[in-house]
Design an enzyme around this catalytic site. Structure first.
Site, short mmCIF file in Angstrom:
data_model
loop_
_atom_site.label_atom_id
_atom_site.label_comp_id
_atom_site.label_asym_id
_atom_site.label_seq_id
_atom_site.Cartn_x
_atom_site.Cartn_y
_atom_site.Cartn_z
CB SER A 97 -0.95 -0.06 1.20
OG SER A 97 -1.99 0.87 1.07
CG ASP A 218 -7.41 -3.56 -3.01
OD1 ASP A 218 -8.11 -2.95 -2.18
OD2 ASP A 218 -6.17 -3.54 -2.97
CG HIS A 247 -5.67 -2.67 0.48
ND1 HIS A 247 -5.18 -2.34 -0.78
CD2 HIS A 247 -5.02 -1.84 1.35
CE1 HIS A 247 -4.29 -1.36 -0.67
NE2 HIS A 247 -4.16 -1.04 0.61
#
Length: 268
Positions: A97, A218, A247
């Site tokens: 991320s 996601d 995610h």
């Protein structure tokens, strides 16, 4: 934080007996414990460096400087300071991320330091634009910020299952725990900085080979973003699709992720 103390401040650990260095960098809302299901499969081949982002709940909140951490550049400073303090001259890097983008920025500054970047759930921009689908409209993002501000606990309870995506209660509990560990004002501040960032313009400066790992669904990062990264990153790039949702595949589908991760790192 000076480099001599950053090792302690950000809970830096080096585990494993391999001859190559590998960094595992966690994303927003987690800490280094997010890698606990992945780590045992890597320590025989690598000396694995794990650490906590300064915004993580496992770090003393006094270290979080609201004036300094307004952009990702300060997080890049921290990463590079850690690697310099450990005398690392070459490493592979796995970032989830926001840490995927931190790795991208670090590789632009110090391309010779990184042999490969593995980017899990990465996004250069979360907001939609004219010819770009990031997944969110500005009004949606503002609603998220308002919800976090109004009742952080309720927001976590709603957000954690959405982010995990797959029906894996242990992963939801784990993500909820680390979100709750964050001080709400720091969590909101970091969310604003991340969601309002736009790093599309620097992608072409990346020369380090990248492997983009994207789950089939996601809620935070649409598949079109992975394709955008592949097309705009400057180095040699591949996309690996994971046949799972969510995610946080390192929490929800670690056995699936580790197979793809090992394969991606084998060429680094």
């Amino acid at each position: 934080m000076v480099s001599t103390s950053i090792i302690d401040a950000l809970n830096v650990r080096v585990v494993g007996s391999g001859d190559k260095f590998l960094v595992l960098a966690h994303g927003f809302g987690t800490d280094q414990s997010a890698w606990q299901r992945i780590l045992p499969y890597l320590t025989q081949s690598y000396r694995v460096i794990v650490y906590d982002l300064v915004c993580a709940g496992s770090v003393n909140p006094d270290y979080f400087d609201f004036r300094r951490y307004t952009t990702l550049d300060a997080y890049v400073d921290d990463l590079l300071a850690i690697l310099d303090a450990l005398s690392v001259t070459r490493c592979a890097y796995v970032g989830h991320s926001v840490s995927a983008m931190i790795g991208i920025l670090a590789s632009i500054r110090r391309p010779n330091l990184f042999s490969k970047l593995v980017l899990i759930g990465a996004s250069p921009r979360f907001l939609n634009d004219r010819d770009y689908h990031g997944g969110f409209e500005q009004e949606e993002i503002e609603k998220v910020f308002s919800a976090m501000e109004a009742n952080y606990s309720a927001w976590v309870q709603g957000f954690a299952p959405l982010a995990v995506g797959a029906d894996v209660p242990t992963a939801v509990r784990e993500f909820s725990r680390t979100l709750f560990n964050m001080r709400p004002d720091i969590s909101l501040f970091v969310s604003r900085a991340v969601f309002n960032s736009d790093l599309r313009g620097v992608l072409g400066l990346v020369r380090v080979p990248c492997c983009i790992i994207q789950t089939a669904k996601d809620v935070s990062v649409p598949a079109s973003v992975a394709a955008y990264l592949r097309d705009h990153l400057g180095g040699r790039n591949t996309i690996v699709m994971l046949e799972t949702e969510g995610h946080l595949p390192h929490l929800s589908a670690p056995s699936l992720l580790i197979r793809k991760l090992r394969h991606a790192l084998a060429s680094s």
